[in-house]
Design an enzyme around this catalytic site. Structure first.
Site, short mmCIF file in Angstrom:
data_model
loop_
_atom_site.label_atom_id
_atom_site.label_comp_id
_atom_site.label_asym_id
_atom_site.label_seq_id
_atom_site.Cartn_x
_atom_site.Cartn_y
_atom_site.Cartn_z
N MET A 34 37.81 33.72 29.93
CA MET A 34 37.87 34.64 31.07
C MET A 34 39.32 34.89 31.45
O MET A 34 40.03 33.97 31.87
CB MET A 34 37.09 34.07 32.27
CG MET A 34 35.58 34.15 32.09
SD MET A 34 34.68 33.59 33.56
CE MET A 34 34.88 31.82 33.44
N GLN A 87 41.32 32.81 21.72
CA GLN A 87 40.68 34.12 21.50
C GLN A 87 41.74 35.22 21.45
O GLN A 87 42.62 35.28 22.30
CB GLN A 87 39.69 34.43 22.62
CG GLN A 87 38.87 35.68 22.28
CD GLN A 87 38.03 36.19 23.43
OE1 GLN A 87 38.55 36.58 24.46
NE2 GLN A 87 36.72 36.23 23.22
N CYS A 117 35.19 42.94 25.00
CA CYS A 117 35.81 43.33 26.27
C CYS A 117 35.53 44.81 26.56
O CYS A 117 35.86 45.68 25.77
CB CYS A 117 37.31 43.08 26.24
SG CYS A 117 38.05 43.56 27.80
N LYS A 156 33.06 36.90 19.41
CA LYS A 156 32.27 37.07 20.64
C LYS A 156 32.12 38.58 20.87
O LYS A 156 33.11 39.31 20.85
CB LYS A 156 32.99 36.42 21.81
CG LYS A 156 32.29 36.66 23.15
CD LYS A 156 32.86 35.73 24.21
CE LYS A 156 32.21 35.96 25.56
NZ LYS A 156 32.72 37.18 26.22
N ASN A 219 24.94 34.30 25.72
CA ASN A 219 25.80 34.41 26.91
C ASN A 219 25.30 35.52 27.82
O ASN A 219 24.85 36.56 27.35
CB ASN A 219 27.25 34.68 26.45
CG ASN A 219 28.18 35.05 27.59
OD1 ASN A 219 28.80 36.12 27.57
ND2 ASN A 219 28.31 34.21 28.59
N ASP A 221 24.67 35.63 32.37
CA ASP A 221 23.89 35.36 33.57
C ASP A 221 23.33 33.94 33.69
O ASP A 221 22.45 33.72 34.52
CB ASP A 221 22.70 36.34 33.71
CG ASP A 221 23.16 37.78 33.84
OD1 ASP A 221 24.37 38.01 33.98
OD2 ASP A 221 22.29 38.67 33.79
N ARG A 244 30.90 33.14 34.66
CA ARG A 244 31.06 33.26 36.11
C ARG A 244 30.49 32.08 36.89
O ARG A 244 31.05 31.69 37.91
CB ARG A 244 30.43 34.57 36.58
CG ARG A 244 31.23 35.78 36.14
CD ARG A 244 30.44 37.05 36.33
NE ARG A 244 29.24 37.06 35.49
CZ ARG A 244 28.21 37.89 35.65
NH1 ARG A 244 28.24 38.76 36.62
NH2 ARG A 244 27.18 37.84 34.83
C1 LIG Z 1 37.02 37.48 35.28
C2 LIG Z 1 36.45 37.61 33.91
C3 LIG Z 1 37.30 37.69 32.82
C4 LIG Z 1 36.79 37.80 31.52
N1 LIG Z 1 37.65 37.78 30.46
C5 LIG Z 1 37.14 37.70 29.19
C6 LIG Z 1 37.98 37.46 28.07
O1 LIG Z 1 39.20 37.30 28.19
N2 LIG Z 1 37.40 37.42 26.84
C7 LIG Z 1 36.04 37.56 26.66
O2 LIG Z 1 35.56 37.49 25.54
N3 LIG Z 1 35.24 37.77 27.71
C8 LIG Z 1 35.75 37.81 28.96
N4 LIG Z 1 34.89 37.91 30.01
C9 LIG Z 1 33.44 37.94 29.79
C10 LIG Z 1 32.86 36.51 29.83
O3 LIG Z 1 33.40 35.72 28.79
C11 LIG Z 1 31.32 36.53 29.70
O4 LIG Z 1 30.99 37.13 28.49
C12 LIG Z 1 30.67 37.30 30.84
O5 LIG Z 1 31.22 36.95 32.09
C13 LIG Z 1 29.16 37.04 30.87
O6 LIG Z 1 28.89 35.69 31.05
P1 LIG Z 1 28.45 35.09 32.49
O7 LIG Z 1 27.29 35.88 32.96
O8 LIG Z 1 28.13 33.65 32.20
O9 LIG Z 1 29.63 35.26 33.38
C14 LIG Z 1 35.39 37.85 31.32
C15 LIG Z 1 34.54 37.77 32.41
C16 LIG Z 1 35.05 37.66 33.70
C17 LIG Z 1 34.09 37.53 34.84
#
Ligand SMILES: Cc1cc2nc3c(=O)[nH]c(=O)nc-3n(C[C@H](O)[C@H](O)[C@H](O)COP(=O)(O)O)c2cc1C
Length: 361
Positions: A34, A87, A117, A156, A219, A221, A244
């Site tokens: 993240m 990553q 992304c 990913k 992955n 939620d 999150r």
């Molecule tokens: C603040 C934030 C930054 C993120 N940055 C990245 C990132 O750098 N690389 C990536 O693959 N996904 C990134 N994501 C996506 C998360 O890795 C994840 O796929 C997404 O939040 C869904 O998962 P969750 O529902 O468990 O949050 C980001 C998500 C958030 C909320």
């Protein structure tokens, strides 16, 4: 349908003798990459609470090649974090291959490519989820990275660009064929960003495709032990990645592990445990970011960690204005005394729509 009695470890195979394969426990829990969140201080508290595999924030391949300080800093990894993946993202074969070589020098346990992304500045420049529109390109980019590193390469990504082009099943087969060693799928399309609910049906289809031999991590939620286990069982995934829900609540990892082992929910963390996590996060921030940035960036975390404590505002206001670490520690001591024995009620973890909030837009 998989069951939780399966006792197999999950292995991310090393493609070379130079590195060991990564052996993860059965039903591993991954901390999501993240941007602006998964930095070393945050990773330290997630690791303490049971994250089995963690990732850095995404790093621009172009930034690495230019030797941009911001990109370089994100390569910082520590031995206690292992196994850890770095990553990278990019839309150009040569740059990604070169960036992979730079990553090699820092010797993470794996190298992950971000094809997920959704934000404009990445996806519309043909990187991140933008690559989902051109699977041939995705395959070429991945092959270029696989060729240029002896680390296990993982990917990913999302289900597809939009609901009319859900190509993850094809993507998974083709990426496996060019040598990736694990795949994490976020159950949304690029166009969904973070809207709606993640749909794990296609993730389950990929996992249950007999052609697919690599670990598939689901992955999207996951916000409770019950959901983690329900999804594991329903979709058969090898593990789940959590993003999150871990922000302000790194205990999610230990809670899922406990529930998986015993079928019982752990009580919510005590005030002492919460404050100890704040202290560790703060100390690691000071160590890694220095006093000014460390204190500033820590400010956005206090409210999350201390959520649920009645009348915490007064303390929180002090925490976000003080600049001296000793004074901050003294406020944390006061919080422990003031709330000692406080019984937290379990409340659902709120999953924020970062699409609207985070500066990645
Ligand atoms: C603040 C934030 C930054 C993120 N940055 C990245 C990132 O750098 N690389 C990536 O693959 N996904 C990134 N994501 C996506 C998360 O890795 C994840 O796929 C997404 O939040 C869904 O998962 P969750 O529902 O468990 O949050 C980001 C998500 C958030 C909320």
């Amino acid at each position: 349908m998989a069951s939780n009695t399966n006792t197999k470890q999950v292995v991310i195979t090393s493609p070379s003798e130079k590195f060991n394969s990564i052996i993860l426990p059965e039903f591993p829990l991954l901390l999501a990459p993240m941007e602006d969140v998964s930095d070393p201080p945050f990773r330290a508290v997630c690791k303490d609470n049971g994250a089995d595999l963690m990732y850095t924030e995404f790093i621009s391949s172009e930034g690495l090649i230019r030797d941009a300080i911001k990109s370089r800093r994100k390569l910082d990894i520590f031995d206690y974090e292992r196994p850890i993946g770095i990553q990278i993202f990019g839309g150009d074969e040569e740059s990604l291959a070169l960036a992979a070589k730079i990553v090699d020098v820092t010797q993470p346990d794996l190298l992950d490519i971000n094809f997920g992304c959704p934000v404009k500045k990445v996806a519309l420049k043909g990187a991140g989820a933008g690559v989902l529109k051109d699977v041939d390109l995705m395959v070429r980019l991945t092959a270029a990275v696989v060729k240029s590193t002896s680390l296990p390469v993982t990917v990913k990504t999302r289900l597809g660009w939009d609901e009319n082009s859900l190509n993850i099943e094809e993507v998974a087969e083709r990426l496996q064929d060019v040598g990736i060693k694990a795949l994490t799928i976020h159950g949304r399309t690029r166009c969904q960003m973070y809207k709606g609910e993640a749909d794990w049906t296609l993730i389950g289809k990929v996992k249950n495709n007999p052609r697919i031999k690599i670990p598939i991590f689901g992955n999207g939620d996951i916000d409770s032990p019950q959901k983690a286990l329900e999804y594991k069982n329903r979709y058969g995934v090898d593990g789940v990645m959590i993003g999150r829900a871990a922000i302000g609540y790194p205990w999610i990892f230990r809670e899922i592990k406990h529930y998986y082992k015993t079928g019982e929910l752990l009580p919510p963390p005590t005030v002492e445990e919460r404050v100890n996590v704040v202290r560790k996060h703060l100390r690691k921030s000071l160590e890694w970011k220095g006093p000014i940035v460390g204190i500033n960036e820590m400010r956005r975390h206090y409210a999350n960690y201390l959520k649920g404590l009645p009348n915490i505002k007064e303390y929180r206001n002090k925490l976000v204005t003080l600049t001296n670490p000793n004074e901050i520690e003294a406020v944390l001591d006061e919080i422990i005394v003031r709330y000692s024995g406080y019984e937290f009620t379990r409340t659902p973890i709120e999953l924020v729509d970062y699409h609207e909030k985070c500066k990645l837009q």
